[in-house]
Design an enzyme around this catalytic site. Sequence first.
Site, mmCIF file in Angstrom:
data_model
loop_
_atom_site.group_PDB
_atom_site.id
_atom_site.type_symbol
_atom_site.label_atom_id
_atom_site.label_comp_id
_atom_site.label_asym_id
_atom_site.label_seq_id
_atom_site.Cartn_x
_atom_site.Cartn_y
_atom_site.Cartn_z
ATOM 1 N N ASP A 25 9.015 2.939 -0.712
ATOM 2 C CA ASP A 25 8.232 3.519 0.426
ATOM 3 C C ASP A 25 8.685 3.181 1.868
ATOM 4 O O ASP A 25 8.265 2.085 2.323
ATOM 5 C CB ASP A 25 6.619 3.069 0.156
ATOM 6 C CG ASP A 25 5.723 3.542 0.784
ATOM 7 O OD1 ASP A 25 6.071 4.386 1.670
ATOM 8 O OD2 ASP A 25 4.432 3.698 0.430
ATOM 9 N N TYR A 48 0.946 -1.060 -0.062
ATOM 10 C CA TYR A 48 -0.218 0.070 0.164
ATOM 11 C C TYR A 48 0.910 1.400 -0.076
ATOM 12 O O TYR A 48 1.869 1.387 0.754
ATOM 13 C CB TYR A 48 -1.015 -0.135 1.161
ATOM 14 C CG TYR A 48 -1.834 1.142 1.427
ATOM 15 C CD1 TYR A 48 -2.819 1.359 0.423
ATOM 16 C CD2 TYR A 48 -1.589 2.002 2.550
ATOM 17 C CE1 TYR A 48 -3.844 2.594 0.785
ATOM 18 C CE2 TYR A 48 -2.477 3.168 2.727
ATOM 19 C CZ TYR A 48 -3.552 3.528 1.647
ATOM 20 O OH TYR A 48 -4.395 4.520 1.812
ATOM 21 N N LYS A 92 4.578 9.002 8.953
ATOM 22 C CA LYS A 92 4.358 8.614 10.459
ATOM 23 C C LYS A 92 5.671 8.908 11.364
ATOM 24 O O LYS A 92 5.395 9.974 11.889
ATOM 25 C CB LYS A 92 4.530 6.836 10.127
ATOM 26 C CG LYS A 92 3.237 6.352 9.252
ATOM 27 C CD LYS A 92 3.212 4.847 9.386
ATOM 28 C CE LYS A 92 2.118 4.387 8.306
ATOM 29 N NZ LYS A 92 0.714 4.435 8.840
HETATM 30 N N1 PMP Z 1 2.792 4.270 2.561
HETATM 31 C C1 PMP Z 1 2.719 3.043 3.276
HETATM 32 C C2 PMP Z 1 3.932 2.113 3.418
HETATM 33 C C3 PMP Z 1 1.953 3.132 4.440
HETATM 34 O O1 PMP Z 1 1.816 2.349 5.441
HETATM 35 C C4 PMP Z 1 0.832 4.312 4.487
HETATM 36 C C5 PMP Z 1 -0.419 4.386 5.330
HETATM 37 N N2 PMP Z 1 -0.398 3.161 6.449
HETATM 38 C C6 PMP Z 1 0.950 5.152 3.255
HETATM 39 C C7 PMP Z 1 1.874 5.073 2.374
HETATM 40 C C8 PMP Z 1 -0.072 6.366 3.352
HETATM 41 O O2 PMP Z 1 0.225 7.284 4.331
HETATM 42 P P1 PMP Z 1 -0.905 8.169 4.857
HETATM 43 O O3 PMP Z 1 -2.138 7.407 5.600
HETATM 44 O O4 PMP Z 1 -0.468 9.093 5.564
HETATM 45 O O5 PMP Z 1 -1.612 8.857 3.663
#
Ligand code: PMP
Length: 428
Positions: free
Chosen positions: A239, A144, A267
Amino acid sequence: MSTELSGKLFAEARKLIPGGVNSPVRAWKAVGGNPRFVQRARGSQVFDADGNAYLDYVGSWGPMILGHAHPKVLSAIHAAMRDGTSFGAPTAREIELARTISQAIPSIEMVRLVSSGTEAGMTTIRLARAFTGRSKLLKFNGCYHGHSDSLLVKAGSGALTFGVPDSPGVPDALAAQTLVAEFNDVDGVASCFAKAGDEIAAVIVEPIVGNMGVVPPAPGFLEALRDLTRRHHALLIFDEVITGFRVAYGGVQTVRDIAPDLTCLGKIVGGGLPLAAFGGRREVMELLAPLGPVYQAGTLSGNPLAVAAGIETLAQLRHGDPYARLESLGAQLEAGVRAALARHRVRGVVNRVGSMWTLFFGVDAMRSGTDIPNVDTAAFGKFFQRMLDRGIYLPPSAFEAAFISLAHSEDDIDSTVRAADDSLSALS
Ligand code: PMP
């Protein structure tokens, strides 16, 4: 324990907010029951509206590595707040956070601050397309990267839990630009490049997956991605929204000594406030407006409170050896849960890297998205509810990473293991 107030709040919320929540997985659809409404949190604990205390392994889905309401982070936010909450103009602290990030992660020569991981993922894709003049992306089943159109294909996390890997509203023409391979399958990636190598702008990957639960890369997998992308003049995007400052201060890439072209962060880098970032090679980042033609912007980007929280959180992570402590707590938890699985003859496996872990039921190994259908989600649902009854708050889905913080104590882990032992006894 009474959860009456949470129940009432959820009923009220559902009248006004779709599903009663502002992010789908919070609704507990995958595990059943009413979500707890959180009143406050401190250290390793969260407290719900009815006054129940839980040992927290959600950690706001990753940011709270220092534990909740860390006094130093709160002070930093207070201090920044006294000077105003948003200016829409550059501030000195943004340089400090940019420098800190770039020093921690050498592949990030330039960085831009945004407000969510979704924005970070979306913009790295746009940059890669502009830089290479190509339009296809390669992502992995179960990874994701936020909910931007191009990336909401075979995504993990909430999308996986709800079995809607492709969302209505994403145009077919756009989704068709996204190729999907299986994580840890080098041959699959190589065959995508063999077929469409000169059309692929970028490969984007969670270098340790968090969003189908924790799935570590097999030896050589990330290296192969670096090699294939380089050979085909595509960009490699890590990511590290979850893994950055989580598995090590400099993320997976510094531990594995692999330099991606671009990196997404989020995060922890915002210390629990809405802040994320992306960065990488100077020549790619220089394409961004106002320097270059690739547009990206944000009213609240580089928000002073979020930047202050991020700076202080990262400063705390440079004191002592927090990652050794997190590893030791993680190992204690893993050993305890594995022993409990064996004692009660429950089929399952714990995947863990440092302080991120997932217990998968019904399988002996979880290596990629191809294992997803074999995971026993019903068993997880039962386990989740039994843990909750014992005061342990796990992520409410079989396909999420649980997080240990520096505020967790050995005693916290011990009581978690005891609760797991108890909970598993009913599953055997
Ligand atoms: N990339 C990863 C690996 C994530 O775990 C997340 C959210 N859990 C995101 C992108 C998206 O981040 P956000 O919820 O701050 O939009």
